[in-house]
Design an enzyme around this catalytic site. Structure first.
Site, short mmCIF file in Angstrom:
data_model
loop_
_atom_site.label_atom_id
_atom_site.label_comp_id
_atom_site.label_asym_id
_atom_site.label_seq_id
_atom_site.Cartn_x
_atom_site.Cartn_y
_atom_site.Cartn_z
N ARG A 286 -8.34 3.40 -0.74
CA ARG A 286 -7.56 2.26 -1.24
C ARG A 286 -6.57 2.77 -2.26
O ARG A 286 -6.84 2.84 -3.45
CB ARG A 286 -8.50 1.23 -1.88
CG ARG A 286 -7.78 0.01 -2.47
CD ARG A 286 -8.79 -1.00 -3.00
NE ARG A 286 -8.13 -2.18 -3.57
CZ ARG A 286 -7.71 -2.27 -4.83
NH1 ARG A 286 -7.86 -1.24 -5.67
NH2 ARG A 286 -7.12 -3.38 -5.27
N SER B 249 -11.75 -9.42 3.78
CA SER B 249 -12.20 -10.02 2.51
C SER B 249 -12.43 -11.51 2.70
O SER B 249 -11.66 -12.17 3.39
CB SER B 249 -11.13 -9.84 1.44
OG SER B 249 -10.83 -8.49 1.31
N LYS C 65 -8.94 -4.47 -9.94
CA LYS C 65 -7.98 -5.20 -9.08
C LYS C 65 -7.31 -6.24 -9.96
O LYS C 65 -7.97 -7.11 -10.52
CB LYS C 65 -8.73 -5.85 -7.92
CG LYS C 65 -7.87 -6.65 -6.95
CD LYS C 65 -8.69 -7.09 -5.75
CE LYS C 65 -8.02 -8.19 -4.95
NZ LYS C 65 -6.67 -7.82 -4.46
N1 LIG Z 1 -10.44 -3.74 -0.53
C1 LIG Z 1 -11.56 -4.50 -0.36
N2 LIG Z 1 -12.70 -3.90 0.11
C2 LIG Z 1 -13.80 -4.66 0.26
C3 LIG Z 1 -15.08 -4.01 0.75
F1 LIG Z 1 -15.24 -4.27 2.04
F2 LIG Z 1 -15.03 -2.70 0.55
F3 LIG Z 1 -16.11 -4.53 0.09
N3 LIG Z 1 -13.83 -5.98 0.00
C4 LIG Z 1 -12.72 -6.60 -0.49
C5 LIG Z 1 -11.56 -5.87 -0.69
C6 LIG Z 1 -10.33 -6.55 -1.24
O1 LIG Z 1 -9.36 -6.56 -0.24
P1 LIG Z 1 -8.02 -7.41 -0.54
O2 LIG Z 1 -8.40 -8.80 -0.89
O3 LIG Z 1 -7.06 -7.20 0.57
O4 LIG Z 1 -7.43 -6.73 -1.85
P2 LIG Z 1 -6.99 -5.21 -2.01
O5 LIG Z 1 -6.15 -4.87 -0.80
O6 LIG Z 1 -6.21 -5.22 -3.30
O7 LIG Z 1 -8.24 -4.38 -2.07
#
Ligand SMILES: Nc1nc(C(F)(F)F)ncc1COP(=O)(O)OP(=O)(O)O
Ligand SMILES: [Mg+2]
Length: 216
Positions: free
Chosen positions: A40, A111, A140
């Site tokens: 990420r 998510s 975040k």
């Molecule tokens: N990256 C993530 N990974 C998980 C995991 F599955 F690993 F638990 N859950 C939730 C998110 C959040 O995803 P998102 O809402 O698109 O925000 P961002 O792209 O800023 O991470």
């Protein structure tokens, strides 16, 4: 290994979350028992272009040495270019149905912040749901309201059996609460990336619950 087992200790990380070389951080986390990894690369100042691609390739290679799935956050193009094991997208990212069409049978994580979003993501082809934020987090910037582990209970009470992983502010002292609320695993960023040894402690904590002598 079943997806629910692979989701047990899900390390999410990018260079922004590391105080030292992300390759070393990931290697130590995998040696500590991390079962799935998400690249990420987000926040300030995150890598882009060639530098992001090079880091992704290195981290993917390290995951392959440990036979741990390598998931890419948001960037479907990068996931396809690297032949990653899957992608994770949020409610505000690319259209879930479109992502599923582009990645075929690769893992698709979505998510979800409530039962309604969970049901929609499942209908559109999600293999697992990332549910959060569980607790306050500074990792975040654009998080939704902190609903806590209770959202996991609501999703399970709604009869949803899909693999669930909690995310957001999870540390050693609150990880059990997330599992007890119905998650199959926990997704962790800073607690592992910034504190050496945390992956091993979390892994031992999570594995203990499969131990017949284990008392909660
Ligand atoms: N990256 C993530 N990974 C998980 C995991 F599955 F690993 F638990 N859950 C939730 C998110 C959040 O995803 P998102 O809402 O698109 O925000 P961002 O792209 O800023 O991470
Ligand atoms: Mg996203």
């Amino acid at each position: 290994m079943k997806l629910k087992e692979q989701l047990e200790l899900y390390f999410v990380m990018g260079s922004v979350n590391c105080d030292r070389d992300p390759r070393e951080v990931l290697t130590e986390a995998l040696e500590g028992g991390v079962t799935m990894f998400q690249f990420r690369e987000k926040g300030e100042p995150c890598l882009e272009g060639e530098a992001k691609l090079e880091l992704a390739k290195d981290l993917q290679k390290i995951c392959q040495q440990f036979s741990v799935p390598f998931i890419v956050n948001d960037d479907v193009e990068l996931a396809l270019l690297l032949n990653a094991d899957g992608v994770h997208v949020g409610q505000e990212d690319d259209d879930i149905e479109e992502v599923r069409r582009r990645i075929g049978t690769k893992l698709l994580g979505v998510s979800a912040h409530n039962v309604e979003e969970a049901k929609r993501a499942i209908a559109l082809g999600a293999d697992y749901l990332g549910v959060g934020p569980m607790f306050l987090t500074t990792t975040k910037a654009d998080i939704r309201k902190v609903e806590g582990p209770n959202v996991l209970k609501k999703i399970r009470t709604a009869g949803i059996t899909i693999p669930l992983v909690g995310i957001g502010g999870i540390k050693l002292n609150n990880a059990s609460e997330v599992i007890q609320a119905g998650a199959d695993g926990i997704a962790v960023i800073s607690a592992i990336s910034r504190v050496p040894g945390t992956a091993r402690k979390m892994s031992n904590l999570l594995r203990a619950r499969h131990d017949p002598e284990f008392v909660e």
